[in-house]
Design an enzyme around this catalytic site. Sequence first.
Site, PDB file in Angstrom:
ATOM      1  N   LYS A 129       0.770  -1.423   0.111  1.00 38.57           N
ATOM      2  CA  LYS A 129       0.087  -0.343   0.102  1.00 38.57           C
ATOM      3  C   LYS A 129       0.506   1.201  -0.628  1.00 38.57           C
ATOM      4  O   LYS A 129       0.252   3.123  -0.527  1.00 38.57           O
ATOM      5  CB  LYS A 129      -1.193  -0.106   1.416  1.00 38.57           C
ATOM      6  CG  LYS A 129      -2.086  -1.207   0.997  1.00 38.57           C
ATOM      7  CD  LYS A 129      -2.320  -1.392  -0.260  1.00 38.57           C
ATOM      8  CE  LYS A 129      -3.513  -2.429  -0.357  1.00 38.57           C
ATOM      9  NZ  LYS A 129      -4.390  -2.497  -2.028  1.00 38.57           N
ATOM     10  N   ARG A 185       2.835  13.525 -14.671  1.00 36.05           N
ATOM     11  CA  ARG A 185       2.657  13.424 -16.079  1.00 36.05           C
ATOM     12  C   ARG A 185       1.379  14.253 -16.556  1.00 36.05           C
ATOM     13  O   ARG A 185       0.894  14.473 -17.271  1.00 36.05           O
ATOM     14  CB  ARG A 185       1.679  12.197 -16.968  1.00 36.05           C
ATOM     15  CG  ARG A 185       2.894  10.927 -16.463  1.00 36.05           C
ATOM     16  CD  ARG A 185       2.482   9.719 -16.754  1.00 36.05           C
ATOM     17  NE  ARG A 185       1.887   9.413 -18.183  1.00 36.05           N
ATOM     18  CZ  ARG A 185       0.471   8.784 -17.787  1.00 36.05           C
ATOM     19  NH1 ARG A 185       0.227   8.278 -17.708  1.00 36.05           N
ATOM     20  NH2 ARG A 185       0.035   8.421 -19.687  1.00 36.05           N
ATOM     21  N   LYS A 232      -1.407  14.796 -15.301  1.00 45.63           N
ATOM     22  CA  LYS A 232      -2.725  14.056 -15.429  1.00 45.63           C
ATOM     23  C   LYS A 232      -3.578  14.434 -14.366  1.00 45.63           C
ATOM     24  O   LYS A 232      -4.388  13.042 -13.539  1.00 45.63           O
ATOM     25  CB  LYS A 232      -3.115  12.518 -16.118  1.00 45.63           C
ATOM     26  CG  LYS A 232      -1.841  12.414 -16.846  1.00 45.63           C
ATOM     27  CD  LYS A 232      -2.679  12.109 -18.704  1.00 45.63           C
ATOM     28  CE  LYS A 232      -2.493  12.129 -19.348  1.00 45.63           C
ATOM     29  NZ  LYS A 232      -2.506  11.915 -20.291  1.00 45.63           N
ATOM     30  N   GLN A 284      -7.337  12.782 -13.541  1.00 47.79           N
ATOM     31  CA  GLN A 284      -7.259  11.556 -13.145  1.00 47.79           C
ATOM     32  C   GLN A 284      -7.016  11.368 -11.029  1.00 47.79           C
ATOM     33  O   GLN A 284      -7.575  10.775 -10.565  1.00 47.79           O
ATOM     34  CB  GLN A 284      -6.089  10.378 -13.747  1.00 47.79           C
ATOM     35  CG  GLN A 284      -6.343  10.793 -15.251  1.00 47.79           C
ATOM     36  CD  GLN A 284      -6.893   9.280 -15.690  1.00 47.79           C
ATOM     37  OE1 GLN A 284      -7.497   8.767 -15.264  1.00 47.79           O
ATOM     38  NE2 GLN A 284      -7.471   9.843 -16.750  1.00 47.79           N
ATOM     39  N   HIS A 341      -8.503   6.898  -1.643  1.00 42.07           N
ATOM     40  CA  HIS A 341      -8.507   5.369  -1.608  1.00 42.07           C
ATOM     41  C   HIS A 341      -6.719   5.327  -1.415  1.00 42.07           C
ATOM     42  O   HIS A 341      -6.232   4.271  -0.166  1.00 42.07           O
ATOM     43  CB  HIS A 341      -8.855   4.840  -3.023  1.00 42.07           C
ATOM     44  CG  HIS A 341      -8.324   3.153  -2.778  1.00 42.07           C
ATOM     45  ND1 HIS A 341      -9.116   2.237  -1.849  1.00 42.07           N
ATOM     46  CD2 HIS A 341      -7.081   2.885  -3.112  1.00 42.07           C
ATOM     47  CE1 HIS A 341      -8.291   1.502  -2.728  1.00 42.07           C
ATOM     48  NE2 HIS A 341      -7.215   1.630  -3.444  1.00 42.07           N
ATOM     49  N   THR A 349     -15.213  -1.678 -13.009  1.00 41.79           N
ATOM     50  CA  THR A 349     -14.987  -0.831 -11.922  1.00 41.79           C
ATOM     51  C   THR A 349     -16.847  -1.681 -11.081  1.00 41.79           C
ATOM     52  O   THR A 349     -16.370  -1.492 -10.232  1.00 41.79           O
ATOM     53  CB  THR A 349     -15.634   0.182 -12.267  1.00 41.79           C
ATOM     54  OG1 THR A 349     -14.269   1.057 -13.053  1.00 41.79           O
ATOM     55  CG2 THR A 349     -16.470   1.254 -11.377  1.00 41.79           C
TER      56      THR A 349
END
Length: 431
Positions: free
Chosen positions: A157, A170, A172, A175, A183, A237
Site C-alpha cells: 500500500k 505526467r 494528468k 485522473q 483510497h 469498476t
Amino acid sequence: MASSAQMIAPPVEMYTPVDMIKSEVLLTMDDYFRGSSISSLIAHWWRALVELIADPRAKQLPFMDNPLPTLGMIICYLLWVLLIGPMYMRDRKPMDLRRVIIFYNLFQVLLSGYMFYEHLMAGWLRGYSLTCQTVDYTDSPLSRRMFNLCYVYYLSKLSEFADTVFFVLRKKQSQITDLHVYHHSLTPMEAWILTKFIAGGNATLPNVINNFVHVLMYFYYMLSAMGYKIWWKKYMTEVQIIQFIICIAHCINALATGCPFPRFITTLLLINATIFLALFMNFYIESYKRKSKTAAGKVASDATPTIEPAKDVSGVQELPAVEASEAVTKPEQNTQSLKDDPAVAQSEDINNNSSSRTVELEFAKKPLDEPSVDAEGCELECEGSAVEDVIVAMTKQQQQDTGSGLRQRLVTEVAEETRTGSTKMVELASG
C-alpha cells in the site's frame, strides 16, 4: 490471615482484558488528578493498548512500533499530490514515463498475484471459515505465514503512492479524483492496523478480494501503457463494486451472528466498505451511465429526420449536391468575374433578364466547336454565322415570352451547360 488473603485474591490468569482496561482507566484518572499532562496520558494509554491487544510479533518490524512513520508518509503524499507536485510541474512539460509505468504495473501485477496466492495458502484454503474466523496469535507455521503476508500487504500500500505521483509528473490532474486520493491515503493506515493488531481472521477476507482485483487492474494499466485498446474498463469498476458489497455482507453477518472477532474492528470495516461502495457507485454513474445516456440521446437526435421547408418548383433540373455546394460557396467570385466582363456591364444579376445581352453572353462563352443543348434537348452545331442566327432567333423568342418564362429558359440552358462542363452556374433561380 495470610492464608485467607491468598484464598480471596484471584489468580493472575483469571484477569481478562476487560479487567485490565478497567485498571488502566483508573490509573489514567489518578494520573489526571495528579496533574499529568495530556501528552503523558496519551503515551500511557498507547503503551497500555500495545501491551493489551497488539501482536507482539509486529514490534520489531520497520514502521510497526507506532503509527507516526505511516502518518508522516501519508502527510507527505498528500502534500505532494495537492500542493508541491502541481506547483513543480506548472511550468514544465509532462514527463514521458511510459517505460517506467509499464514495468511498475508489471511489478504490481506480480506482487498482487503473489499476495492473492499467499492469502489462499495461509488460511482461506486451509480451514478458514467464511462466516466467522478469529485471529490466530500463536507462532504456528500458518499463523506466521499469514502475519508475514499482512506486513507485505502493508508495504504494498505504501508502494501504491506511485500511482498518483505518476499522474502528477505526467500532468494528468483529471485522473486525481477525490476517490483516488481518499483510497490511497487511507489504505496504508488500514494495513498498518491490520498488521499491528489483527493479522489474520475475518479482516483478511477483503485483502484476498482486493489482491484479485489489483491483478486485473494493474494488468489493464500495463496493456494501456503499451498502447493496446482494452474494452473491459467498465467491468473493472463493476468488479470493484461487487468487492465492497461482499465485504459489507461479511461484516453484517459477523455482527449479527455474534462472531468473537473484535466487534469494534468489524464495525470500522463495515463503515469503510460502505464509504467505498458509495464513492465507487458515484464514479460508475458519472463515468458510464450518464455518458451512455448522453450518447444515446445524441444518436436519437441525429436519427430523427428533419423537416425541410418546401422549395419553390421552377421546372429546372437542379445541380447535384456537390456541384450545388460549389456554386453556393463561391458566388461572389463568379459574380465578380461577370461584372468585370464588358459584355455584361448592363446586366449585373443573372436572375434579372432585362436585356438580350445576357443571351449573347451565354452563347459567346461556348466554344464554337462544342454542341449546345436547347430547352427541347436538341443539339445545335454553332459554327461561323450559325451563331448569329441562333442569337437572333433567341432574341425574338425572348420578346414573345414573359419575363418568368425567359428566366426559366435561360436557367435551363445554364444548368444544361453546367452538366456538360462548359460553364458554372452562379445561382439557382426559381420560376
